[in-house]
Design an enzyme around this catalytic site. Structure first.
Site, short mmCIF file in Angstrom:
data_model
loop_
_atom_site.label_atom_id
_atom_site.label_comp_id
_atom_site.label_asym_id
_atom_site.label_seq_id
_atom_site.Cartn_x
_atom_site.Cartn_y
_atom_site.Cartn_z
N TYR A 151 19.62 -12.11 -56.00
CA TYR A 151 19.07 -10.80 -55.62
C TYR A 151 19.76 -10.32 -54.36
O TYR A 151 19.60 -10.91 -53.28
CB TYR A 151 17.56 -10.91 -55.41
CG TYR A 151 16.86 -9.58 -55.39
CD1 TYR A 151 16.46 -8.99 -56.58
CD2 TYR A 151 16.62 -8.91 -54.20
CE1 TYR A 151 15.81 -7.76 -56.58
CE2 TYR A 151 15.97 -7.69 -54.19
CZ TYR A 151 15.57 -7.11 -55.38
OH TYR A 151 14.94 -5.90 -55.37
N ASN A 153 20.47 -6.88 -52.13
CA ASN A 153 20.07 -5.49 -51.95
C ASN A 153 21.25 -4.54 -51.82
O ASN A 153 21.24 -3.43 -52.36
CB ASN A 153 19.15 -5.39 -50.74
CG ASN A 153 17.80 -6.02 -50.99
OD1 ASN A 153 16.96 -5.46 -51.68
ND2 ASN A 153 17.59 -7.22 -50.47
N HIS A 286 9.72 -3.55 -62.32
CA HIS A 286 10.25 -3.98 -61.02
C HIS A 286 9.15 -3.82 -59.98
O HIS A 286 8.23 -3.01 -60.14
CB HIS A 286 11.46 -3.14 -60.62
CG HIS A 286 12.45 -3.88 -59.76
ND1 HIS A 286 12.23 -4.18 -58.44
CD2 HIS A 286 13.67 -4.38 -60.06
CE1 HIS A 286 13.28 -4.82 -57.95
NE2 HIS A 286 14.17 -4.96 -58.92
#
Length: 532
Positions: A151, A153, A286
Site C-alpha cells: 500500500y 499512497n 475501500h
C-alpha cells in the site's frame, strides 16, 4: 418487526456500538435508499449537527476517484508515463507502469513512512513541496513492479500530478468535470489542506471515557486522499455505480475489472478498489482514515447492495459497514466465538523471527488455546491456530517447518521464510551509539544515543530533525523503533533495526517497516569509548 424497522434499529445500534461525536450512514438496494441516518455533531465546539449534507474527509476512498478520472480521460493511461518519470528523476531502472501505480504494485516505498526517516515531525506540516522532494529522492524500489503488492499512497499522488501536468488543469477541475458533475455529486470537492473543511465539520480523537478533542492534521493531499464529500454525494456515487452495472464500459465496471500480478496470479487490489468477499458475496470498496476521520464504502453487484459509513471519530468504519451489510441481507454479523475451553494445541511458533527478504522482524506469541498473535505489519494480527504446524486465515498462512516458518500472504503475492532469531540481549549495547547515514534517502541520518543505560534513536533529514524514541531490544542485534504516528492515520508500525557487524564491530543498521523496507544506514562516527 418489519425489515424497515429492523434496519432502523441496526442504524441506531451503529451509533451506540461505535461511539463518537457524530456520523452518517446509508444503505442502498438496486440504487434506491433503504436506510439513511445521521446523528450527533459535525462540530462540537460550533454546535453544528452532523447531517447527510455535512462535508466529510473520505481520505483514501479518493483513490478510486483518481483512477476514475484517469480511465475516463485517457484511452491509454500509459500516456502519463513521461510525467511520472519526471517526478522520479533518480530512479534509473525498473520504472513502474501507470497500471502498477493504480494497482499498488509499483514497488515504491510509501512516502509518508519515508518522511519520518527524513525527520518529519509527528505533528508537523507536510506540504506539496515536501511531497515532491520526498518522491523525487526515490533511487530504488523494494520489489520489482508487478510482482507484489504494497500500500503506497504516493502512487495515486503521482497519478493526479501527472494528469495535471498533461492536461494543464488542476486536479480539482478534472474531478469536477469527469466525476462530480456526471455523477451529480453536487457538493463534493478536492480539499487538499487537511486543517479544516469549508463547512466546519471537524474530526475528533479520543474515547467516551477520556473525552473527544479535535484532531490536528497538517498534511496536504491530492489524488491519494484529498477529497471531501457528504453522505448525499456518496449516495449519488453509489446510484451511479448501480445504474451502469450492466455497461462494461462504465467507469465502475472498468475500475472493478479483474486485476492480476505479473505472473498471472489474481490480485485483490486494483484501480483504488479492494476486491474481497463478505458474507459469501463478492464486494468492492475501500476505506479512508486520517486522525479524527474514518469511513468505508462497499458495493455488492450480485445483491445490488451499497453501504456507506462516515465517522468523524476513530471508530472502526469498516466493521460498521460489515455490520450493516449483514443486516441488510437479514444475516447476523460474525462475532468472535473463541472459547476459553477450546483444547490447547501444542506448537512451536512463539518467538522472534526475521524475514531476511524484507529485513522485517516478526514476533509471535500465544493469545489463547487456539490462537496466535503476529506482529509483522502495521498492527498485530490474531491468527487461528489449526494444528501444531499450521495457522492462518484468509490474509496470512503460517507453516512451521524445520527451517523456520513459511509465511504466505496472498494479497501481497508473497511467500517467504521467517527464520528464528536469537533472543539473547544485544552484547555491548554502547557499541551502537553513534551516527549512521542512508545514501538512498539523500543522506538521512540515524542518531543512536545512550541515556541512563537506555538506548534512544532519532532520524533527521531533508524534512528536519525528528524526535528521539526509545529503542527496544527484541533479540541479538535486533531492535524496534516506534513510530507513534506517521502523517497518515495509521502509523507504519515499528521500524525494525537490524544491526550488522564485521568482526564484532558495528558497521551498519538495516531499517525497515512494511511500507518502507530495506534501507541501509552506514556508520559514520567511531565506536564510543569510556564509561557512561
Amino acid at each position: 418487526m418489519s425489515s424497515s424497522d429492523t434496519l432502523h434499529t441496526a442504524l441506531l445500534e451503529i451509533a451506540q456500538r461505535y461511539p463518537g461525536p457524530g456520523g452518517a450512514v446509508a444503505i442502498l438496494r438496486e440504487g434506491e435508499i433503504i436506510a439513511r441516518h445521521s446523528w450527533g455533531y459535525a462540530s462540537l465546539e460550533r454546535r453544528i449537527p452532523f447531517t447527510p449534507s455535512s462535508l466529510f474527509r473520505i481520505c483514501s476512498i479518493t483513490k478510486q476517484f483518481t483512477c476514475a478520472v484517469m480511465l475516463d480521460r485517457y484511452r491509454d493511461p500509459e500516456k502519463l508515463t513521461p510525467f511520472v518519470r519526471q517526478a522520479l528523476p533518480h530512479l534509473a531502472t525498473h520504472h513502474p507502469t501507470i497500471h502498477h501505480l493504480a494497482h499498488n504494485q509499483s514497488g515504491l516505498r510509501d512516502y509518508w513512512a519515508v518522511a519520518m526517516l527524513h525527520g518529519a515531525a509527528i505533528e508537523g506540516q507536510f506540504n506539496e513541496g515536501d511531497a515532491r522532494r520526498v518522491m523525487a529522492g526515490t533511487r530504488s524500489l523494494q520489489f520489482e513492479p508487478g510482482t507484489s503488492y504494497s500500500y503506497v499512497n504516493q502512487n495515486f499522488r503521482l497519478l493526479s500530478n501527472a494528469m495535471e501536468a498533461e492536461s494543464g488543469e488542476s486536479f480539482a477541475a478534472l474531478l469536477k468535470r469527469h466525476i462530480f458533475t456526471p455523477a451529480r455529486m453536487h457538493t463534493a470537492l478536492l480539499a487538499p489542506e487537511t486543517r479544516a473543511l469549508p463547512d466546519g465539520t471537524t474530526g475528533y480523537e479520543g474515547t467516551t471515557e477520556s473525552g473527544f478533542r479535535p484532531a490536528v492534521n497538517r498534511i496536504y493531499w491530492t489524488g491519494d486522499a484529498g477529497m471531501a464529500a457528504s453522505l448525499d454525494d456518496m449516495i449519488a456515487w453509489e446510484r451511479c455505480i448501480d445504474a451502469t452495472r450492466n455497461d462494461p464500459n462504465s467507469l465502475y465496471q472498468r475500475l472493478s475489472a479483474p486485476v492480476t500480478f505479473r505472473d498471472g496470479t489474481p490480485a485483490s487490489y486494483g484501480f483504488g478498489l479492494q476486491r474481497s468477499r463478505l458474507a459469501g458475496y463478492e464486494v468492492t470498496g475501500h476505506g479512508g482514515a486520517l486522525r479524527g476521520w474514518r469511513s468505508h464504502r462497499l458495493y455488492c453487484p450480485e445483491k445490488r447492495l451499497s453501504v456507506v459509513v462516515l465517522f468523524n471519530h476513530m471508530s472502526a468504519a469498516q466493521a460498521a459497514a460489515s455490520d450493516l451489510f449483514h443486516h441488510a441481507l437479514g444475516l447476523t454479523a460474525p462475532r468472535s466465538t473463541q472459547s476459553n475451553t477450546a483444547p490447547t494445541i501444542a506448537h512451536d511458533f512463539n518467538g522472534v523471527w526475521l524475514d531476511k527478504e524484507t529485513g522485517l522482524s516478526a514476533r509471535i506469541e500465544t493469545v489463547n488455546a487456539s490462537s496466535l498473535r503476529l506482529r509483522y505489519l502495521m498492527v498485530p494480527e490474531d491468527i487461528p491456530l489449526h494444528s501444531a504446524t499450521e495457522a492462518g486465515n484468509a490474509g496470512v498462512q503460517l507453516e512451521r517447518t524445520a527451517e523456520g516458518i513459511v509465511m504466505t500472504r496472498p494479497a501481497e503475492n508473497r511467500r517467504c521464510l521467517l527464520v528464528p532469531h536469537n533472543t539473547s540481549p544485544t552484547p555491548e549495547r554502547r557499541a551502537l551509539v553513534g551516527q549512521y547515514r542512508c545514501d538512498e534517502l539523500d543522506g538521512s541520518e540515524l542518531t543512536i544515543t545512550e541515556q541512563g543505560g537506555l538506548l534512544y534513536g532519532g532520524f533527521n533529514g531533508l524534512l528536519g530533525e525528528g524526535r528521539m524514541e526509545r529503542l527496544t531490544n527484541i533479540g541479538e542485534d535486533l531492535w524496534t523503533f516506534p513510530c507513534p504516528r506517521a502523517l497518515d492515520h495509521t502509523a507504519p508500525g515499528d521500524w525494525t533495526l537490524k544491526i550488522e557487524r564485521t568482526q564484532g564491530s558495528v558497521q551498519q543498521v538495516r531499517v525497515g517497516c512494511w511500507l518502507a523496507r530495506n534501507l541501509v544506514y552506514e556508520r559514520l562516527s567511531p565506536r564510543p569509548s569510556g564509561d557512561a
